[in-house]
Design an enzyme around this catalytic site. Structure first.
Site, PDB file in Angstrom:
ATOM      1  N   GLU A 136      28.695  31.588  31.869  1.00  0.00           N
ATOM      2  CA  GLU A 136      29.729  31.469  32.998  1.00  0.00           C
ATOM      3  C   GLU A 136      29.386  29.908  33.725  1.00  0.00           C
ATOM      4  OE1 GLU A 136      30.661  34.737  35.376  1.00  0.00           O
ATOM      5  OE2 GLU A 136      31.470  33.709  36.911  1.00  0.00           O
TER       6      GLU A 136
ATOM      7  N   SER B  20      42.399  40.217  23.760  1.00  0.00           N
ATOM      8  CA  SER B  20      42.501  40.854  25.085  1.00  0.00           C
ATOM      9  C   SER B  20      43.738  41.711  25.275  1.00  0.00           C
ATOM     10  CB  SER B  20      42.398  39.986  26.114  1.00  0.00           C
ATOM     11  OG  SER B  20      43.003  40.390  27.549  1.00  0.00           O
TER      12      SER B  20
ATOM     13  N   SER C  45      34.206  41.615  40.010  1.00  0.00           N
ATOM     14  CA  SER C  45      33.448  40.789  38.983  1.00  0.00           C
ATOM     15  C   SER C  45      34.007  41.252  37.470  1.00  0.00           C
ATOM     16  CB  SER C  45      32.006  41.158  38.841  1.00  0.00           C
ATOM     17  OG  SER C  45      31.409  40.047  38.514  1.00  0.00           O
ATOM     18  N   SER C  46      35.222  41.157  37.256  1.00  0.00           N
ATOM     19  CA  SER C  46      35.631  41.557  35.688  1.00  0.00           C
ATOM     20  C   SER C  46      35.147  40.327  35.131  1.00  0.00           C
ATOM     21  CB  SER C  46      37.338  41.293  35.905  1.00  0.00           C
ATOM     22  OG  SER C  46      37.673  39.913  36.142  1.00  0.00           O
TER      23      SER C  46
ATOM     24  N   ASP D 128      25.953  39.639  39.677  1.00  0.00           N
ATOM     25  CA  ASP D 128      27.070  40.356  39.164  1.00  0.00           C
ATOM     26  C   ASP D 128      26.634  40.832  37.732  1.00  0.00           C
ATOM     27  OD1 ASP D 128      28.418  39.554  41.245  1.00  0.00           O
ATOM     28  OD2 ASP D 128      29.751  38.295  40.411  1.00  0.00           O
TER      29      ASP D 128
ATOM     30  N   SER E 176      39.481  39.922  41.751  1.00  0.00           N
ATOM     31  CA  SER E 176      39.490  40.624  42.795  1.00  0.00           C
ATOM     32  C   SER E 176      38.205  41.003  43.460  1.00  0.00           C
ATOM     33  CB  SER E 176      40.087  41.996  42.788  1.00  0.00           C
ATOM     34  OG  SER E 176      41.413  41.836  42.187  1.00  0.00           O
TER      35      SER E 176
ATOM     36  N   HIS F 178      27.281  36.046  49.009  1.00  0.00           N
ATOM     37  CA  HIS F 178      26.918  34.465  48.478  1.00  0.00           C
ATOM     38  C   HIS F 178      25.275  34.415  48.693  1.00  0.00           C
ATOM     39  CE1 HIS F 178      30.624  32.642  47.962  1.00  0.00           C
ATOM     40  NE2 HIS F 178      31.282  33.576  48.712  1.00  0.00           N
TER      41      HIS F 178
END
Ligand code: ADP
Ligand code: MG
Length: 380
Positions: free
Chosen positions: A150, A58, A116-117, A162, A113, A25
């Site tokens: 994003e 996907s 960082s997909s 990321d 998870s 963070h």
């Protein structure tokens, strides 16, 4: 729907997930972080289709959608927004550069998870279109436009770490990144005889994106209050903890804690790197434990499953450090474990976790690898 078996690719891209050793963070607080790209990845296959309509599939979701290059707007379906956002922002930078294409996405990254997909998805898309249409985007442009996608299309006000790690990753190296200046230094990832292992709690971090934005707001509130007295500061990371302490009675308790955490964690990242460079792995591990403590009690982004795993690891001398990794509220812990004891530790942790939460614990063995890259089509 696109047929996976008969799809002839013009360009194939591998886009990795990332770990972050320490500096959690911290990217949106202008400080130091220590991420690296890993060997788990999303693979994209692209082809030109000479039309105005693009189709993206996907395989993981067994779901596809079409986008109209003349009218790109947000979708109700979350995952589509990562793609739409990237195409939109490429068009802002280089109008008309994206032409008709189809794309198949296949991933071995666990979703949500903390690996960082999301950045892998954005940056793989950006890199693929850049290669397919020879757009001439620089790495930094791809990093920034993926982050912007994003923000504007998904609505998570993420920092830049990321995307930076996914694009700039180098095999066997960590990236010490200054998120204020975007200057970076590669640090050899030599933990021998220890190794890094992820443990996935399999708790999905559904709170993550809303709470993430709340943390950003809290940090902005703290910074604005401190700047009134000290206009010279431009980020929480650069402010000495002793200066933040002056605001203990002024700021609301939670806001004060967020600010103090950010200041401390930034300094801890530097301390951790100094330990690593001096081959003091015990000191490095201790930084990980202190980082988790701050995330749990001051930044309040952990959860009981993550806390349990970190506490559990403290009972084992063969584990030098552990902490939650990523946005929080679920996802993985990152652990520094004596390589020859990894299996034994995982067995113990799995059993204890199962007993405590009636949940499966999934270990993820990783290698530190290169960032997003084009794969030669005939190599497959
Ligand atoms: P993280 O980045 O930690 O994995 P996020 O919540 O930021 O978690 O991003 C996960 C989201 O990214 C998923 O909910 C989905 O919308 C999107 N995503 C990731 N991988 C894929 C994939 N293979 N196919 C489609 N969407 C994906
Ligand atoms: Mg993400």
């Amino acid at each position: 729907m696109l047929d996976i078996n008969s799809f002839n690719s013009d360009v194939i891209i591998d886009s990795p997930g990332r770990i972050n050793l320490i500096g959690e963070h911290i990217d949106y607080n202008g400080g130091l972080v220590l991420p690296a790209a890993i060997d788990k990845k999303i693979t994209f296959r692209f082809r030109k289709n000479n039309s105005e309509t693009c189709e993206i599939l996907s395989s993981n979701f067994k779901s596809s959608f079409k986008l109209d290059l003349k009218d790109i707007s947000r979708s109700e379906t979350e995952w589509q927004n990562y793609i739409l956002g990237v195409v939109y922002h490429i068009n802002v930078l280089k109008p008309g550069s994206v032409k008709g294409f189809d794309c198949i996405i296949e991933s071995n990254l666990p979703l949500g998870s903390g690996i960082s997909s999301s950045a892998a998805l954005e940056c793989g898309m950006a890199k693929g279109l850049n290669e397919l249409f020879d757009i001439g985007l620089t790495d930094l442009q791809m990093i920034k436009l993926s982050r912007d996608a994003e923000h504007t299309f998904v609505g998570t006000k993420c920092g830049i770490m990321d995307q930076f790690a996914v694009v700039k990753g180098k095999e066997n190296n960590l990236i010490l990144l200054d998120c204020d200046t975007l200057e970076y230094k590669l640090i050899p990832a030599d933990f021998s005889p220890y190794t890094v292992v992820l443990l996935n709690t399999n708790v999905s971090h559904s709170l993550a994106s809303s709470e993430y934005n709340v943390r950003r707001d809290e940090c902005n509130t703290a910074l604005a209050a401190i700047q009134k007295k000290y206009p010279r500061y431009s980020s929480l990371a650069e402010i000495e903890p002793s200066v933040i302490e002056e605001f203990k009675q002024i700021l609301p308790e939670k806001v004060f804690n967020r600010a103090l955490y950010a200041s401390q964690e930034h300094r801890r990242t530097l301390e951790a790197v100094q330990c690593l460079e001096a081959n003091d792995l015990t000191g490095f591990g201790d930084c990980l434990y202190r980082s988790h403590n701050g995330l749990q009690h001051m930044y309040e982004v952990s959860c009981k499953e993550l806390d349990f795993l970190v506490d559990f690891s403290k009972k084992f001398d063969d584990v030098l450090g552990a902490r939650m990794m990523g946005g929080g509220f679920g996802g993985c812990t990152i652990n520094l474990i004596l390589e020859e004891k990894v299996e034994e530790f995982i067995e113990n942790a799995k059993a204890a976790y199962q007993e405590k939460f009636d949940l499966d614990l999934s270990p993820i063995i990783i290698k530190i690898s290169n960032g997003v890259s084009k794969i030669e089509s005939d190599a497959r």
